[in-house]
Write a protein that holds these residues in place. Structure first.
Motif, PDB file in Angstrom:
ATOM      1  N   LEU A 181       0.823  -1.209   0.000  1.00  0.00           N
ATOM      2  CA  LEU A 181       0.000   0.000   0.000  1.00  0.00           C
ATOM      3  C   LEU A 181       0.858   1.260   0.000  1.00  0.00           C
ATOM      4  O   LEU A 181       0.475   2.290  -0.564  1.00  0.00           O
ATOM      5  N   SER A 182       2.022   1.188   0.620  1.00  0.00           N
ATOM      6  CA  SER A 182       2.892   2.369   0.711  1.00  0.00           C
ATOM      7  C   SER A 182       3.401   2.828  -0.642  1.00  0.00           C
ATOM      8  O   SER A 182       3.851   3.963  -0.787  1.00  0.00           O
ATOM      9  N   HIS A 183       3.301   1.952  -1.650  1.00  0.00           N
ATOM     10  CA  HIS A 183       3.746   2.307  -2.999  1.00  0.00           C
ATOM     11  C   HIS A 183       2.586   2.732  -3.906  1.00  0.00           C
ATOM     12  O   HIS A 183       2.813   3.108  -5.057  1.00  0.00           O
ATOM     13  N   ASN A 184       1.368   2.650  -3.381  1.00  0.00           N
ATOM     14  CA  ASN A 184       0.180   3.015  -4.159  1.00  0.00           C
ATOM     15  C   ASN A 184      -0.706   3.908  -3.298  1.00  0.00           C
ATOM     16  O   ASN A 184      -1.565   3.407  -2.552  1.00  0.00           O
ATOM     17  N   ALA A 187      -4.590   3.319  -3.269  1.00  0.00           N
ATOM     18  CA  ALA A 187      -5.008   2.138  -2.518  1.00  0.00           C
ATOM     19  C   ALA A 187      -4.823   2.361  -1.022  1.00  0.00           C
ATOM     20  O   ALA A 187      -5.611   1.863  -0.209  1.00  0.00           O
ATOM     21  N   ALA A 188      -3.798   3.116  -0.647  1.00  0.00           N
ATOM     22  CA  ALA A 188      -3.564   3.415   0.767  1.00  0.00           C
ATOM     23  C   ALA A 188      -4.691   4.277   1.326  1.00  0.00           C
ATOM     24  O   ALA A 188      -5.150   4.062   2.460  1.00  0.00           O
ATOM     25  N   VAL A 189      -5.156   5.251   0.544  1.00  0.00           N
ATOM     26  CA  VAL A 189      -6.285   6.086   0.977  1.00  0.00           C
ATOM     27  C   VAL A 189      -7.519   5.221   1.201  1.00  0.00           C
ATOM     28  O   VAL A 189      -8.209   5.341   2.223  1.00  0.00           O
ATOM     29  N   HIS A 190      -7.787   4.324   0.260  1.00  0.00           N
ATOM     30  CA  HIS A 190      -8.946   3.442   0.388  1.00  0.00           C
ATOM     31  C   HIS A 190      -8.855   2.591   1.654  1.00  0.00           C
ATOM     32  O   HIS A 190      -9.865   2.325   2.310  1.00  0.00           O
ATOM     33  N   ALA A 191      -7.641   2.175   1.995  1.00  0.00           N
ATOM     34  CA  ALA A 191      -7.439   1.269   3.123  1.00  0.00           C
ATOM     35  C   ALA A 191      -7.835   1.885   4.458  1.00  0.00           C
ATOM     36  O   ALA A 191      -8.268   1.173   5.370  1.00  0.00           O
ATOM     37  N   PHE A 192      -7.683   3.201   4.552  1.00  0.00           N
ATOM     38  CA  PHE A 192      -7.907   3.846   5.847  1.00  0.00           C
ATOM     39  C   PHE A 192      -9.085   4.816   5.842  1.00  0.00           C
ATOM     40  O   PHE A 192      -9.194   5.683   6.703  1.00  0.00           O
ATOM     41  N   GLU A 193      -9.983   4.651   4.876  1.00  0.00           N
ATOM     42  CA  GLU A 193     -11.185   5.485   4.844  1.00  0.00           C
ATOM     43  C   GLU A 193     -12.100   5.162   6.024  1.00  0.00           C
ATOM     44  O   GLU A 193     -12.813   6.038   6.519  1.00  0.00           O
ATOM     45  N   SER A 194     -12.071   3.927   6.478  1.00  0.00           N
ATOM     46  CA  SER A 194     -12.894   3.517   7.607  1.00  0.00           C
ATOM     47  C   SER A 194     -12.144   3.771   8.919  1.00  0.00           C
ATOM     48  O   SER A 194     -11.045   3.250   9.118  1.00  0.00           O
ATOM     49  N   ALA A 220       1.843   7.250   2.783  1.00  0.00           N
ATOM     50  CA  ALA A 220       1.376   7.310   1.399  1.00  0.00           C
ATOM     51  C   ALA A 220      -0.050   7.842   1.329  1.00  0.00           C
ATOM     52  O   ALA A 220      -0.396   8.628   0.441  1.00  0.00           O
ATOM     53  N   ALA A 221      -0.885   7.397   2.289  1.00  0.00           N
ATOM     54  CA  ALA A 221      -2.284   7.818   2.290  1.00  0.00           C
ATOM     55  C   ALA A 221      -2.433   9.305   2.581  1.00  0.00           C
ATOM     56  O   ALA A 221      -3.302   9.977   2.008  1.00  0.00           O
ATOM     57  N   THR A 222      -1.608   9.843   3.457  1.00  0.00           N
ATOM     58  CA  THR A 222      -1.762  11.244   3.869  1.00  0.00           C
ATOM     59  C   THR A 222      -1.024  12.228   2.975  1.00  0.00           C
ATOM     60  O   THR A 222      -1.446  13.377   2.845  1.00  0.00           O
ATOM     61  N   THR A 223       0.057  11.786   2.336  1.00  0.00           N
ATOM     62  CA  THR A 223       0.830  12.694   1.474  1.00  0.00           C
ATOM     63  C   THR A 223       0.436  12.588   0.007  1.00  0.00           C
ATOM     64  O   THR A 223       0.693  13.505  -0.767  1.00  0.00           O
ATOM     65  N   GLY A 224      -0.162  11.460  -0.369  1.00  0.00           N
ATOM     66  CA  GLY A 224      -0.548  11.278  -1.763  1.00  0.00           C
ATOM     67  C   GLY A 224       0.592  10.856  -2.661  1.00  0.00           C
ATOM     68  O   GLY A 224       0.435  10.810  -3.890  1.00  0.00           O
ATOM     69  N   VAL A 225       1.737  10.545  -2.081  1.00  0.00           N
ATOM     70  CA  VAL A 225       2.876  10.061  -2.863  1.00  0.00           C
ATOM     71  C   VAL A 225       3.429   8.814  -2.178  1.00  0.00           C
ATOM     72  O   VAL A 225       3.129   8.533  -1.012  1.00  0.00           O
ATOM     73  N   ALA A 227       5.508   6.315  -0.090  1.00  0.00           N
ATOM     74  CA  ALA A 227       6.177   6.523   1.195  1.00  0.00           C
ATOM     75  C   ALA A 227       7.662   6.795   0.968  1.00  0.00           C
ATOM     76  O   ALA A 227       8.332   6.093   0.221  1.00  0.00           O
ATOM     77  N   GLY A 228       8.154   7.829   1.635  1.00  0.00           N
ATOM     78  CA  GLY A 228       9.556   8.190   1.500  1.00  0.00           C
ATOM     79  C   GLY A 228       9.816   9.247   0.460  1.00  0.00           C
ATOM     80  O   GLY A 228      10.819   9.963   0.521  1.00  0.00           O
ATOM     81  N   ALA A 229       8.910   9.367  -0.519  1.00  0.00           N
ATOM     82  CA  ALA A 229       9.106  10.321  -1.603  1.00  0.00           C
ATOM     83  C   ALA A 229       9.064  11.755  -1.100  1.00  0.00           C
ATOM     84  O   ALA A 229       9.872  12.598  -1.506  1.00  0.00           O
ATOM     85  N   ALA A 230       8.123  12.050  -0.192  1.00  0.00           N
ATOM     86  CA  ALA A 230       8.006  13.411   0.334  1.00  0.00           C
ATOM     87  C   ALA A 230       9.249  13.780   1.143  1.00  0.00           C
ATOM     88  O   ALA A 230       9.761  14.895   1.053  1.00  0.00           O
ATOM     89  N   THR A 231       9.734  12.811   1.917  1.00  0.00           N
ATOM     90  CA  THR A 231      10.938  13.048   2.710  1.00  0.00           C
ATOM     91  C   THR A 231      12.136  13.300   1.817  1.00  0.00           C
ATOM     92  O   THR A 231      12.928  14.217   2.048  1.00  0.00           O
ATOM     93  N   GLN A 232      12.259  12.471   0.779  1.00  0.00           N
ATOM     94  CA  GLN A 232      13.380  12.634  -0.147  1.00  0.00           C
ATOM     95  C   GLN A 232      13.305  13.972  -0.868  1.00  0.00           C
ATOM     96  O   GLN A 232      14.319  14.633  -1.097  1.00  0.00           O
TER      97      GLN A 232
END
Length: 244
Positions: A181-184, A187-194, A220-225, A227-232
């Motif tokens: 999920l961290s790479h998509n 899908a990560a947003v969908h996972a934590f909608e509930s 990934a769910a909160t940044t929209g990119v 995981a790690g991409a925003a930090t980089q």
């Protein structure tokens, strides 16, 4: 499948090079996945992990690379919307509770299909459709065990299971799913909608080792990119500012 059961290190290196070369080729990836079938794909990796258990040195490096490239190849295949791949994805999720045992293993208890699937998800971007369908089933089972019971749900009876070459052992399939999920981000947003799902997963971190991988999925769910991409990106920007 016989050839895969006796894949010696030299053959594994050749196979890994093939996966490395064609992992991003949609046509190759789809043909490869279809040729094995969903169940065959999971049986293949079960056989490989059993045949190369305890690998060291160059053999270990080959198997780590093969695990990554196999996962990347299947990730590429997961984006196909052909009828055959739609069936493959449906069948893959349906195998999540199947007991996969290597042909030469004396132990009648092997790995659940979900163990095998998730062990191939930490690398690569899998299609949202597949991640959504698999996550829905895995989350439902995980919630059914309660926050404190998830470790027993996945690990009990599988204490010697090791489907991962390198860090980890693959005994908690939710951990591998979180990395997928961290790479998509979608899908990560969908996972934590509930909120129920989110609260449960956060609660399980007290009893499992999945906290870090959950953090990656939430990033990934909160940044929209990825995981790690925003930090980089932030680090790159900071370095550029320092040089200016």
């Amino acid at each position: 499948m016989g050839i895969f059961r006796v894949m010696v290190p030299s053959m594994a290196r050749w196979f890994d090079r093939t996966m490395e070369k064609y992992k991003a080729d949609p046509l190759f990836a789809e043909q490869f996945a279809k040729s094995l079938g969903a169940k065959g794909t999971l049986q293949f990796w079960t056989e490989m992990t059993y045949a190369h258990v305890g690998a060291r040195g160059s053999e270990l490096e080959t198997m780590k690379s093969l695990q990554q490239n196999l996962g990347l190849t299947l990730a590429t295949a997961s984006f196909s919307d052909s009828d055959a791949m739609q069936h493959w994805k449906k069948d893959l999720v349906a195998e999540r509770n199947t007991n996969f045992v290597a042909a030469n293993s004396p132990d009648p208890v092997g790995a659940l299909g979900s163990h095998v699937i998730s062990s191939l998800m930490p690398k690569g971007v899998y299609g949202t459709e597949l991640l959504d369908a698999y996550r829905e089933k895995l989350f439902k089972a995980d919630k059914g065990a309660g926050d404190a019971g998830t470790r027993d749900l996945w690990v009990k009876g599988h204490d010697s299971l090791d489907l991962v070459f390198g860090d980890g052992n693959g005994r908690d399939p939710v951990e591998g799913l979180f990395e997928g999920l961290s790479h998509n981000p979608d899908a990560a947003v969908h996972a934590f909608e509930s909120k129920v799902d989110l609260d449960h997963m956060l609660g399980t971190t007290m009893y499992t080792d999945r906290g870090e991988s959950l953090g990656h999925a939430l990033e990934a769910a909160t940044t929209g990119v990825t995981a790690g991409a925003a930090t980089q990106h932030a680090l790159h920007t900071a370095r550029r500012r320092r040089r200016s």
